[in-house]
Write a protein that holds these residues in place. Sequence first.
Motif, PDB file in Angstrom:
ATOM      1  N   LYS A  12       2.623  12.435  -5.562  1.00 57.01           N
ATOM      2  CA  LYS A  12       1.792  12.672  -6.744  1.00 57.01           C
ATOM      3  C   LYS A  12       1.233  14.167  -6.619  1.00 57.01           C
ATOM      4  O   LYS A  12       0.971  14.575  -5.636  1.00 57.01           O
ATOM      5  CB  LYS A  12       0.414  11.870  -6.959  1.00 57.01           C
ATOM      6  N   THR A  13       0.879  14.969  -7.610  1.00 57.87           N
ATOM      7  CA  THR A  13       0.168  16.072  -7.628  1.00 57.87           C
ATOM      8  C   THR A  13      -1.283  16.124  -8.281  1.00 57.87           C
ATOM      9  O   THR A  13      -1.132  15.542  -9.414  1.00 57.87           O
ATOM     10  CB  THR A  13       0.817  17.329  -8.260  1.00 57.87           C
ATOM     11  N   ILE A  14      -2.291  16.358  -7.629  1.00 51.60           N
ATOM     12  CA  ILE A  14      -3.540  15.951  -8.146  1.00 51.60           C
ATOM     13  C   ILE A  14      -4.198  17.665  -8.332  1.00 51.60           C
ATOM     14  O   ILE A  14      -4.445  17.980  -7.021  1.00 51.60           O
ATOM     15  CB  ILE A  14      -4.412  15.180  -7.123  1.00 51.60           C
ATOM     16  N   SER A  15      -4.636  17.773  -9.547  1.00 50.77           N
ATOM     17  CA  SER A  15      -5.364  19.061  -9.595  1.00 50.77           C
ATOM     18  C   SER A  15      -7.023  18.968  -9.714  1.00 50.77           C
ATOM     19  O   SER A  15      -7.482  17.818 -10.191  1.00 50.77           O
ATOM     20  CB  SER A  15      -5.077  19.539 -10.823  1.00 50.77           C
ATOM     21  N   TRP A  16      -7.759  19.554  -9.076  1.00 53.89           N
ATOM     22  CA  TRP A  16      -9.164  19.486  -9.007  1.00 53.89           C
ATOM     23  C   TRP A  16      -9.730  20.831  -9.256  1.00 53.89           C
ATOM     24  O   TRP A  16      -9.217  21.997  -8.906  1.00 53.89           O
ATOM     25  CB  TRP A  16      -9.552  19.560  -7.434  1.00 53.89           C
ATOM     26  N   PHE A  17     -10.614  20.745 -10.265  1.00 47.74           N
ATOM     27  CA  PHE A  17     -11.172  21.996 -10.981  1.00 47.74           C
ATOM     28  C   PHE A  17     -12.767  21.897 -10.843  1.00 47.74           C
ATOM     29  O   PHE A  17     -13.462  20.646 -10.859  1.00 47.74           O
ATOM     30  CB  PHE A  17     -10.944  21.790 -12.404  1.00 47.74           C
ATOM     31  N   MET A  47       0.797  -1.177   0.100  1.00 42.84           N
ATOM     32  CA  MET A  47      -0.078   0.041  -0.050  1.00 42.84           C
ATOM     33  C   MET A  47       0.770   1.153  -0.160  1.00 42.84           C
ATOM     34  O   MET A  47       1.912   1.388   0.718  1.00 42.84           O
ATOM     35  CB  MET A  47      -0.943  -0.058   1.168  1.00 42.84           C
ATOM     36  N   ASN A  48       0.602   2.347  -0.734  1.00 44.07           N
ATOM     37  CA  ASN A  48       1.428   3.558  -1.035  1.00 44.07           C
ATOM     38  C   ASN A  48       1.052   4.353   0.180  1.00 44.07           C
ATOM     39  O   ASN A  48      -0.319   5.002   0.169  1.00 44.07           O
ATOM     40  CB  ASN A  48       1.025   4.191  -2.370  1.00 44.07           C
ATOM     41  N   SER A  49       1.827   4.544   1.006  1.00 42.09           N
ATOM     42  CA  SER A  49       1.735   5.515   2.241  1.00 42.09           C
ATOM     43  C   SER A  49       2.291   7.077   1.964  1.00 42.09           C
ATOM     44  O   SER A  49       2.416   7.798   2.869  1.00 42.09           O
ATOM     45  CB  SER A  49       1.893   4.969   3.565  1.00 42.09           C
ATOM     46  N   GLY A  50       2.601   7.374   0.764  1.00 47.40           N
ATOM     47  CA  GLY A  50       3.286   8.556   0.329  1.00 47.40           C
ATOM     48  C   GLY A  50       2.344   9.595   0.355  1.00 47.40           C
ATOM     49  O   GLY A  50       1.037   9.443   0.568  1.00 47.40           O
ATOM     50  N   MET A  51       2.734  10.801   0.216  1.00 45.60           N
ATOM     51  CA  MET A  51       1.875  11.914   0.457  1.00 45.60           C
ATOM     52  C   MET A  51       1.660  12.684  -1.021  1.00 45.60           C
ATOM     53  O   MET A  51       2.566  12.774  -1.903  1.00 45.60           O
ATOM     54  CB  MET A  51       2.880  13.157   0.998  1.00 45.60           C
ATOM     55  N   ASN A  52       0.481  12.875  -0.974  1.00 49.22           N
ATOM     56  CA  ASN A  52       0.054  13.529  -2.541  1.00 49.22           C
ATOM     57  C   ASN A  52      -0.320  14.874  -2.076  1.00 49.22           C
ATOM     58  O   ASN A  52      -0.816  15.444  -0.830  1.00 49.22           O
ATOM     59  CB  ASN A  52      -1.341  12.974  -2.891  1.00 49.22           C
ATOM     60  N   LEU A  53       0.234  15.910  -3.065  1.00 48.90           N
ATOM     61  CA  LEU A  53      -0.187  17.385  -2.973  1.00 48.90           C
ATOM     62  C   LEU A  53      -1.591  17.581  -3.936  1.00 48.90           C
ATOM     63  O   LEU A  53      -1.683  17.347  -5.178  1.00 48.90           O
ATOM     64  CB  LEU A  53       0.778  18.024  -3.507  1.00 48.90           C
ATOM     65  N   HIS A  54      -2.670  18.310  -3.323  1.00 49.53           N
ATOM     66  CA  HIS A  54      -3.926  18.438  -4.113  1.00 49.53           C
ATOM     67  C   HIS A  54      -3.976  19.767  -4.343  1.00 49.53           C
ATOM     68  O   HIS A  54      -3.626  20.814  -3.474  1.00 49.53           O
ATOM     69  CB  HIS A  54      -5.036  18.060  -3.161  1.00 49.53           C
ATOM     70  N   LEU A  55      -4.268  20.168  -5.370  1.00 50.60           N
ATOM     71  CA  LEU A  55      -4.343  21.650  -5.884  1.00 50.60           C
ATOM     72  C   LEU A  55      -5.801  22.159  -6.050  1.00 50.60           C
ATOM     73  O   LEU A  55      -6.590  21.196  -6.698  1.00 50.60           O
ATOM     74  CB  LEU A  55      -3.357  21.877  -7.120  1.00 50.60           C
ATOM     75  N   LEU A  56      -6.320  23.045  -5.511  1.00 50.06           N
ATOM     76  CA  LEU A  56      -7.690  23.359  -5.662  1.00 50.06           C
ATOM     77  C   LEU A  56      -8.066  24.972  -6.075  1.00 50.06           C
ATOM     78  O   LEU A  56      -7.392  25.726  -5.428  1.00 50.06           O
ATOM     79  CB  LEU A  56      -8.710  23.096  -4.199  1.00 50.06           C
ATOM     80  N   ASN A  57      -8.378  25.003  -7.414  1.00 45.00           N
ATOM     81  CA  ASN A  57      -8.550  26.296  -7.890  1.00 45.00           C
ATOM     82  C   ASN A  57      -9.981  26.878  -7.664  1.00 45.00           C
ATOM     83  O   ASN A  57     -10.237  27.754  -8.431  1.00 45.00           O
ATOM     84  CB  ASN A  57      -8.101  26.584  -9.167  1.00 45.00           C
ATOM     85  N   ARG A  58     -10.765  25.995  -7.131  1.00 49.59           N
ATOM     86  CA  ARG A  58     -12.232  26.571  -7.014  1.00 49.59           C
ATOM     87  C   ARG A  58     -12.608  27.052  -5.518  1.00 49.59           C
ATOM     88  O   ARG A  58     -12.339  26.558  -4.570  1.00 49.59           O
ATOM     89  CB  ARG A  58     -13.120  25.533  -7.371  1.00 49.59           C
ATOM     90  N   SER A  59     -13.159  28.204  -5.555  1.00 51.70           N
ATOM     91  CA  SER A  59     -13.803  28.811  -4.329  1.00 51.70           C
ATOM     92  C   SER A  59     -14.871  27.975  -3.558  1.00 51.70           C
ATOM     93  O   SER A  59     -15.466  27.476  -4.361  1.00 51.70           O
ATOM     94  CB  SER A  59     -14.542  30.274  -4.498  1.00 51.70           C
ATOM     95  N   PRO A  60     -14.948  27.515  -2.238  1.00 54.02           N
ATOM     96  CA  PRO A  60     -15.842  26.712  -1.640  1.00 54.02           C
ATOM     97  C   PRO A  60     -17.025  27.677  -1.454  1.00 54.02           C
ATOM     98  O   PRO A  60     -18.122  26.868  -1.380  1.00 54.02           O
ATOM     99  CB  PRO A  60     -15.187  26.734  -0.188  1.00 54.02           C
TER     100      PRO A  60
END
Length: 100
Positions: free
Chosen positions: A95-100, A1-14
Amino acid sequence: MNSGMNLHLLNRSPFSSRVHEDVLNAMGPEDQLLLIEDGVNGALGSAGHYLVGLEGRLFALREDLESRGLLGRCAESVIVVDVDGFVALTEVADKTISWF
């Protein structure tokens, strides 16, 4: 199991999107969240209830805060980083994960 850290990028206002809910559901316990573009609205004290449980893992991009007149208005739990800090975060993430 991968226990590494991912960076999530969020460009939408809540305030105008519910994408942050998907981000929070997808984040692992070590993952970090960087708010960029309109996502920096989530760094405001008045938005604290949208992004709970991320102490020490919630970042906002200084340049986007400045361009929106929001610098200095962030919640205490938000760590403000500049572009170099953004790059440093991506370098330590698996990993870097972008959310749009």
